[in-house]
Design an enzyme around this catalytic site. Structure first.
Site, PDB file in Angstrom:
ATOM      1  N   LYS A  68      -9.654  -6.083  -1.604  1.00 30.30           N
ATOM      2  CA  LYS A  68     -10.113  -5.917  -2.992  1.00 30.30           C
ATOM      3  C   LYS A  68      -9.702  -7.152  -3.777  1.00 30.30           C
ATOM      4  O   LYS A  68      -8.524  -7.505  -3.790  1.00 30.30           O
ATOM      5  CB  LYS A  68      -9.492  -4.658  -3.578  1.00 30.30           C
ATOM      6  N   LEU A  69     -10.680  -7.797  -4.403  1.00 32.72           N
ATOM      7  CA  LEU A  69     -10.386  -8.988  -5.195  1.00 32.72           C
ATOM      8  C   LEU A  69     -10.368  -8.619  -6.668  1.00 32.72           C
ATOM      9  O   LEU A  69     -11.295  -7.988  -7.172  1.00 32.72           O
ATOM     10  CB  LEU A  69     -11.457 -10.063  -4.967  1.00 32.72           C
ATOM     11  N   ASN A  78     -10.654  -4.346 -13.903  1.00 34.20           N
ATOM     12  CA  ASN A  78      -9.699  -3.804 -14.889  1.00 34.20           C
ATOM     13  C   ASN A  78     -10.222  -3.949 -16.325  1.00 34.20           C
ATOM     14  O   ASN A  78      -9.513  -4.451 -17.202  1.00 34.20           O
ATOM     15  CB  ASN A  78      -8.321  -4.464 -14.741  1.00 34.20           C
ATOM     16  N   ASP A 109     -11.768   3.693 -12.286  1.00 41.89           N
ATOM     17  CA  ASP A 109     -10.316   3.827 -12.185  1.00 41.89           C
ATOM     18  C   ASP A 109      -9.826   4.281 -13.568  1.00 41.89           C
ATOM     19  O   ASP A 109      -9.679   5.485 -13.826  1.00 41.89           O
ATOM     20  CB  ASP A 109      -9.732   2.458 -11.762  1.00 41.89           C
TER      21      ASP A 109
HETATM   22  O1  OSB Z   1      -6.375  -1.513 -11.175  1.00 42.76           O
HETATM   23  O2  OSB Z   1      -5.984  -0.771  -9.272  1.00 42.76           O
HETATM   24  C1  OSB Z   1      -5.584  -1.324 -10.278  1.00 42.76           C
HETATM   25  C2  OSB Z   1      -1.952  -2.443  -9.811  1.00 42.76           C
HETATM   26  C3  OSB Z   1      -1.427  -2.135 -11.053  1.00 42.76           C
HETATM   27  C4  OSB Z   1      -2.260  -1.641 -12.025  1.00 42.76           C
HETATM   28  C5  OSB Z   1      -3.614  -1.406 -11.749  1.00 42.76           C
HETATM   29  C6  OSB Z   1      -4.134  -1.693 -10.500  1.00 42.76           C
HETATM   30  C7  OSB Z   1      -3.287  -2.241  -9.529  1.00 42.76           C
HETATM   31  C8  OSB Z   1      -3.736  -2.667  -8.206  1.00 42.76           C
HETATM   32  C9  OSB Z   1      -2.684  -2.776  -7.126  1.00 42.76           C
HETATM   33  O3  OSB Z   1      -4.862  -2.992  -7.961  1.00 42.76           O
HETATM   34  C10 OSB Z   1      -2.831  -1.744  -6.087  1.00 42.76           C
HETATM   35  C11 OSB Z   1      -1.593  -1.650  -5.226  1.00 42.76           C
HETATM   36  O4  OSB Z   1      -0.621  -0.961  -5.617  1.00 42.76           O
HETATM   37  O5  OSB Z   1      -1.604  -2.234  -4.145  1.00 42.76           O
HETATM   38 MG    MG Z   2      -8.223  -0.608 -10.572  1.00 39.43          MG
END
Ligand code: OSB
Ligand code: MG
Length: 368
Positions: free
Chosen positions: A161-162, A191, A239
């Site tokens: 996942k990028l 995000n 998310d």
């Molecule tokens: O958006 O999925 C997200 C980490 C902190 C806050 C939000 C996210 C994330 C990650 C990391 O993408 C996922 C992980 O814990 O490996």
């Molecule tokens: Mg996310």
């Protein structure tokens, strides 16, 4: 079960590589570890809130405060406590899902330990090991990104996942696709960094055969996600927008997503997380387990959740070594792209007193 006391502990775990997203850069994982003492034994949990209210409105010291000031006094006054009763008892307090989730997780751990049952079995898990992926932060250069992806693919991760944001999207995705080929399972996570006026630009991602695009728009903007879904071939995954099973049903009804990322902290606990899973299953929609750079405690519980049948895509549940050189629990390793679900009672893992002491920055005790 009766709650007899509690310990709130802040721990600080340096990250092996800085983690940059459209929200900011993180170099250390500060976490709140909760240990409950009950009439039937202890229970452990962590709160996944970040230092700052960026990903959501919660933040770590605020979560500790609402737990110590409101949640624990309410539970300490109860004669009979069980996991499902936590959300009911705290239902009069609005918001704070990550803080609520931590308290529920500790009660779940204590009561399942006492019953000799594992969290996976309790939730209805059907797998002993779960497929896992890795979330790769934004880097300064494409070369640096390709180096990281190469390392993670070599380690066996089943999905990459990028993290993307305006100015870091088409080019890094193209570079990863061209370097590692069409068979790599690839996703992107924005995000919330885009706006509805970026829809045409986001369609440019369609040519890379992504498994999904995660949360391009603001949490409350289901409408833009639904519009994007009508013009983009790549499935939309939510998310930040999904904070309950009801949200999940609304988003699916509105066509705002066709895949859901489930994070227990975001939805207020593991029991609500299972309800999100059930709603998605009823709609024939796949889910996967998100991550919040958890310590071994949260990772153990997330593995149990990800063992449920609807978790059809690799989770953001990586090996300990992807996050930390030292954790508060025994490390998790990836084998053939999978991590084993802890088999013991409760969440199946207990922090090591040694590691805890080394990584703890403060401790506070609460009693009735
Ligand atoms: O958006 O999925 C997200 C980490 C902190 C806050 C939000 C996210 C994330 C990650 C990391 O993408 C996922 C992980 O814990 O490996
Ligand atoms: Mg996310």
């Amino acid at each position: 079960m009766k709650l007899c006391g509690a310990e709130l502990r802040f721990v600080s775990l340096p990250l092996v590589t800085p983690f940059r997203t459209s929200l900011g850069t993180q170099t250390v994982r500060n976490a709140l570890v909760l240990r409950l003492e009950t009439s039937q034994g202890e229970g452990w949990a962590e709160c996944v809130a970040d230092d700052e209210p960026g990903y959501s409105s919660e933040y770590l010291t605020g979560a500790a405060d609402v737990i110590r000031r409101f949640f624990l006094p309410r539970l300490l006054a109860m004669d009979e406590l069980d996991p499902a009763g936590v959300a009911v008892a705290l239902g009069g307090f609005r918001g704070h899902p990550m803080a609520k989730s931590a308290v529920e997780m500790a009660v779940l751990d204590a009561s399942l330990r006492a019953a000799g049952m594992g969290l996976s079995a309790y939730l209805g898990g059907v797998r002993r090991r779960v497929p896992v992926g890795v979330s790769v932060g934004i880097t300064d250069t494409i070369d640096e990104l390709l180096g990281l992806v190469d390392k993670y693919l070599t380690a066996g991760y089943l999905r990459i996942k990028l993290k993307i944001e305006p100015g870091w999207d088409i080019e890094p995705v193209r570079a990863v696709r061209e370097t590692f080929g069409p068979s790599v399972a690839l996703t992107v996570d924005a995000n919330t960094a885009y706006r509805q006026s970026d829809i045409r630009h986001l369609r440019g991602l369609d040519e890379f055969g992504l498994l999904l695009v995660e949360q391009p728009f603001a949490p409350e903007d289901l409408h833009s996600h639904a519009r994007l879904a009508t013009v983009m071939e790549t499935p939309i995954c939510l998310d930040e927008s999904i904070t309950s099973a009801r949200d999940a049903a609304t988003a699916l009804r509105q066509g705002a997503c066709s895949i859901i990322n489930i994070k227990p902290g975001r939805v207020g606990g593991y029991l609500e997380a299972r309800r999100v899973h059930d709603v998605a299953q009823a709609h024939g929609v796949p889910v996967w387990c998100g991550g919040m750079l958890e310590t071994g405690l949260g990772r153990a519980a997330n593995l149990a959740l990800a063992s449920l049948p609807g978790f059809q895509l690799p989770g953001d549940i990586s090996a300990t070594a992807r996050y930390f050189t030292e954790d508060i629990t025994a490390p998790f390793a990836v084998a053939e792209g999978h991590i084993e679900v802890p088999a013991g009672p409760g969440i199946g893992i207990t922090p090591s007193a040694d590691f805890l002491d080394r990584l703890t920055t403060s401790i506070e005790r609460l009693s009735p």
